[in-house]
Design an enzyme around this catalytic site. Sequence first.
Site, PDB file in Angstrom:
ATOM      1  N   HIS A  37       0.661  -1.400   0.133  1.00 15.97           N
ATOM      2  CA  HIS A  37      -0.062   0.040  -0.182  1.00 15.97           C
ATOM      3  C   HIS A  37       0.632   1.336  -0.048  1.00 15.97           C
ATOM      4  CE1 HIS A  37      -2.719  -2.783   2.328  1.00 15.97           C
ATOM      5  NE2 HIS A  37      -3.531  -2.751   1.164  1.00 15.97           N
ATOM      6  N   GLY A 149      -2.600  -1.507  -7.493  1.00 17.18           N
ATOM      7  CA  GLY A 149      -1.327  -2.522  -7.322  1.00 17.18           C
ATOM      8  C   GLY A 149      -1.716  -3.548  -8.483  1.00 17.18           C
ATOM      9  N   LYS A 151      -0.755  -6.470  -7.968  1.00 16.16           N
ATOM     10  CA  LYS A 151      -1.059  -7.540  -7.050  1.00 16.16           C
ATOM     11  C   LYS A 151      -2.566  -8.435  -7.382  1.00 16.16           C
ATOM     12  CE  LYS A 151      -1.398 -10.292  -3.447  1.00 16.16           C
ATOM     13  NZ  LYS A 151      -2.507 -10.404  -2.847  1.00 16.16           N
ATOM     14  N   SER A 188      -2.563  -8.095   3.149  1.00 18.87           N
ATOM     15  CA  SER A 188      -3.047  -7.952   4.481  1.00 18.87           C
ATOM     16  C   SER A 188      -3.462  -9.293   4.993  1.00 18.87           C
ATOM     17  CB  SER A 188      -4.449  -6.968   4.504  1.00 18.87           C
ATOM     18  OG  SER A 188      -4.111  -5.784   3.657  1.00 18.87           O
TER      19      SER A 188
HETATM   20  P1  AMP Z   1      -6.434  -3.843  -0.481  1.00 20.32           P
HETATM   21  O1  AMP Z   1      -6.293  -3.010   0.841  1.00 20.32           O
HETATM   22  O2  AMP Z   1      -6.014  -5.356  -0.251  1.00 20.32           O
HETATM   23  O3  AMP Z   1      -7.773  -3.617  -0.993  1.00 20.32           O
HETATM   24  O4  AMP Z   1      -5.352  -3.255  -1.680  1.00 20.32           O
HETATM   25  C1  AMP Z   1      -5.336  -1.851  -1.861  1.00 20.32           C
HETATM   26  C2  AMP Z   1      -4.426  -1.604  -3.094  1.00 20.32           C
HETATM   27  O5  AMP Z   1      -3.274  -2.256  -2.783  1.00 20.32           O
HETATM   28  C3  AMP Z   1      -4.748  -2.466  -4.420  1.00 20.32           C
HETATM   29  O6  AMP Z   1      -4.840  -1.848  -5.691  1.00 20.32           O
HETATM   30  C4  AMP Z   1      -4.000  -3.552  -4.136  1.00 20.32           C
HETATM   31  O7  AMP Z   1      -3.857  -4.142  -5.487  1.00 20.32           O
HETATM   32  C5  AMP Z   1      -2.849  -2.855  -3.562  1.00 20.32           C
HETATM   33  N1  AMP Z   1      -1.696  -3.742  -3.202  1.00 20.32           N
HETATM   34  C6  AMP Z   1      -2.042  -4.829  -2.013  1.00 20.32           C
HETATM   35  N2  AMP Z   1      -0.894  -5.743  -2.099  1.00 20.32           N
HETATM   36  C7  AMP Z   1      -0.055  -5.089  -2.866  1.00 20.32           C
HETATM   37  C8  AMP Z   1       1.286  -5.419  -3.245  1.00 20.32           C
HETATM   38  N3  AMP Z   1       1.943  -6.259  -2.561  1.00 20.32           N
HETATM   39  N4  AMP Z   1       2.047  -4.675  -4.029  1.00 20.32           N
HETATM   40  C9  AMP Z   1       1.478  -3.634  -4.830  1.00 20.32           C
HETATM   41  N5  AMP Z   1       0.274  -3.230  -4.471  1.00 20.32           N
HETATM   42  C10 AMP Z   1      -0.481  -3.965  -3.532  1.00 20.32           C
END
Ligand code: AMP
Length: 281
Positions: A37, A149, A151, A188
């Site tokens: 993040h 991301g 990811k 997470s």
């Molecule tokens: P989330 O909180 O899991 O919904 O993720 C929020 C944002 O963070 C999304 O755009 C994800 O793709 C990005 N994200 C989560 N993990 C990673 C990672 N390891 N590398 C890059 N971006 C990430």
Amino acid sequence: MQIIETLDELELYLDCAKTLGKSIGFVPTMGALHRGHASLIEASKAQDDLTICSIFVNPTQFNEASDLEKYPRTPERDALMLQILRTDVLFLPEASEIYPESEAPIPDFRLTQLANVLEGHYRPGHFDGVIQVMYRLLTLMQADRVYMGLKDFQQQAIIAAMLEQMEVNTALVPCPIIREVDGLAMSSRNMRLTKDQRTKLAPMLHETLLSAKKQWDNRKAMDEIQKAAISKLEAAGFKVDYFEMVNAKTLQPASNFNESTRACVAAWLGEVRLIDNFEFA
Ligand code: AMP
């Protein structure tokens, strides 16, 4: 850092920012922040005048109630990290702000081809929830750029396609996957793994992607690559939902070695579902 909880406050902030001609970078998250993040916040700060990070654990994108309940929540730590990163605004809405009506509509975009495969197939309704919340947030924010991301490769492909059909001038900036030193993609959900799962097993996802890439480079048959990857993971104790090599634009199965291709994997370690992906060509 300003913490904004209501739409009225957000509107006022955005109005002031516009009056001053400041560009807005938006980083939507569900909290339990980690370096993945942080990399998005840093990308936004490098390009935009103001960076707004939202933390909203969106109930409509969880296809299982227990997954929503167990989703990690670390609000104090998140706020501190965002402060250290010098984020301008933390947007922390209640569900009633995002979904003022109890039956919030799911906007109708032409995304079925992208949304029905991979995660969409294994998590029915998940992308309806993602589309719903992202439509709401992107419409509210009217940001210059949204940082997401790779990811979540399929998610960013869907939001990119959605933005093309939306009447907002927000550009999507895809950001590279940030990994732990052993290759595990930061997530997470990783904090829910046991010590053994985390250290001995979870890094195998990335290793399997790397070894499949080598086989791909040697032009081994795709179904053989897929079979070998799934067997290796299952033998180690993963329950594999899918390991697929797909066209990076259409997300449909890759059919030859000349197209732009991404390998995508989703697998369970106990009760924790992990996803990862890797560019093949
Ligand atoms: P989330 O909180 O899991 O919904 O993720 C929020 C944002 O963070 C999304 O755009 C994800 O793709 C990005 N994200 C989560 N993990 C990673 C990672 N390891 N590398 C890059 N971006 C990430």
